[in-house]
Design an enzyme around this catalytic site. Sequence first.
Site, mmCIF file in Angstrom:
data_model
loop_
_atom_site.group_PDB
_atom_site.id
_atom_site.type_symbol
_atom_site.label_atom_id
_atom_site.label_comp_id
_atom_site.label_asym_id
_atom_site.label_seq_id
_atom_site.Cartn_x
_atom_site.Cartn_y
_atom_site.Cartn_z
ATOM 1 C CD GLU A 276 -2.506 1.266 2.876
ATOM 2 O OE1 GLU A 276 -3.376 1.842 3.002
ATOM 3 O OE2 GLU A 276 -1.732 0.740 3.676
ATOM 4 C CE LYS A 333 -7.801 0.793 3.840
ATOM 5 N NZ LYS A 333 -6.872 1.450 4.585
ATOM 6 C CB CYS A 384 -3.963 -1.279 5.159
ATOM 7 S SG CYS A 384 -3.227 -0.936 6.756
#
Length: 508
Positions: A276, A333, A384
């Site tokens: 990321e 995301k 994440c």
Amino acid sequence: MRTRRFRLRQLLVPAAVATAGFALYAASPPRPAWWVAPLAFAVLAAAVRGRRMRTGFGLGTLFGLAFLLPLLGWLQDFLGADFGPWPWLGVAAVQALFVGAAGAGMALVGRLRAAPAWTAVVFVAVESLRSAVPFGGFPWGRLAFTQANGLFLPLASLGGAVAVGLAVALTGSGLAELGWRLREGSRSPRAWAGPLVAVLAPVALGAAVLPSLDNAPGPEGTARVAAVQGNAPNLGLGLLSEDAVLRENHLRGAERLAEDVQAGAVPRPDLVVLPEQVGSWGPDRSDPGLSRVAERLGVPLAVGGLSLDPDGQLRNRVFEWQADTGAGQQYTKQHLVPFAETIPMRPVARLVSPFVDRFQQDMVAADEPGVLDIGPVRLGIGICYDVAYDDVFTGAVREGATLLTVPTNNAWYGHSEMSHQQLAMSQLRAVEHGRAVVVSATSGVSAVVQPDGTVVQSTDLFTEQNLIADVPLRSSTTPATWLGGVPMWAVALAAAGAVVVAARRGRG
């Protein structure tokens, strides 16, 4: 004398609950003491049994604080030098109030028959609630995430994190009930039967499911995947101004991988995953450095970064990157970090978050699963924070993902336990969906996780290192994938029903 003894007994219960909360933290990664978790929960369950709801709330809150304050210590590592302890204390306190609500509910339903089962159901239901609210929730610190190396982990393949959390809580509640039976001196076999079932059934089920876990590839075969950990300076908040360093470190790490491949030191991978926040792209998606690396490697990349779209919206994304065409397929995301990627109450947030000034606008989340076709792999992606949520990889695997990856940037958190806690979530997701998981972190811990949750390769924190491994590809579906959110809703409805019945009986 009697008064002093009474006061001592009054202090012993809170002291035991606080010790149990800290013990639950001690059972959390990177420590492999998974068996401590049900014992810690047993102390909480025993302490709230027969209490009023307000007492259960107080004891639950105390348990939550003793658990979550050390567990979330990485927030202090991240923000403490500039913002003091208030962000850390605030997040831990809010989350501890949810545990307090669970304690109140446990005290209430403890009056019902089959109390250990209802106690476990209520606690796990509140865990699901705090994973959803406020501001999208905060799933850190679920019971399931203590079990990355435990006997209950195989149950993730049946019902995900909910099933694993229920197993921990039910075992602990059963142990607490056995303690009460022993204290009462009960000799009735019927009185002992229920608690014994509560203790032994999750253990037996975990042991029964364990042989079904394997790492064999499906008809899709295997893929050779590399993960680049280019490292980052350990600057905490100073990393906010080091985007260029992050990018250069990871380009250099990918170049080194290309040199090793060309020299024959390592075999050529089918796919390379970069973490990321490696890149930062405008609407034209131009990045000659990435294209050069992809050309040298001769394989596509999956690379994370921030992208500004033509509509002016900012998104946290992973792109497929080809040497000749550049950015191609993409995933945005789904779960954004509150007070970082999306910032509620900006005037107040400025007091506790450095991201208010960095991002003048909130990022935009996606509501679609991340699945990219890259080389021989249909790659399921969770960026994440995504990995903490149950829906992200469920959606990806239902869309045909044969391998999962977690690109992440944990360099903000120094040498804390945060990366190890997140790796445990990846291990649970591997078992939940029967997929290998490749974790690619900027500064560690990067890892290769087998479908049975075993970590076969990993890196240290703040090191520059590349991983390369042959991983199994699969298209089969576990019961957990098929069920999706059903276990969570079933537990929520059961908990609500138990609370209503117990409240009505209490009034009666």
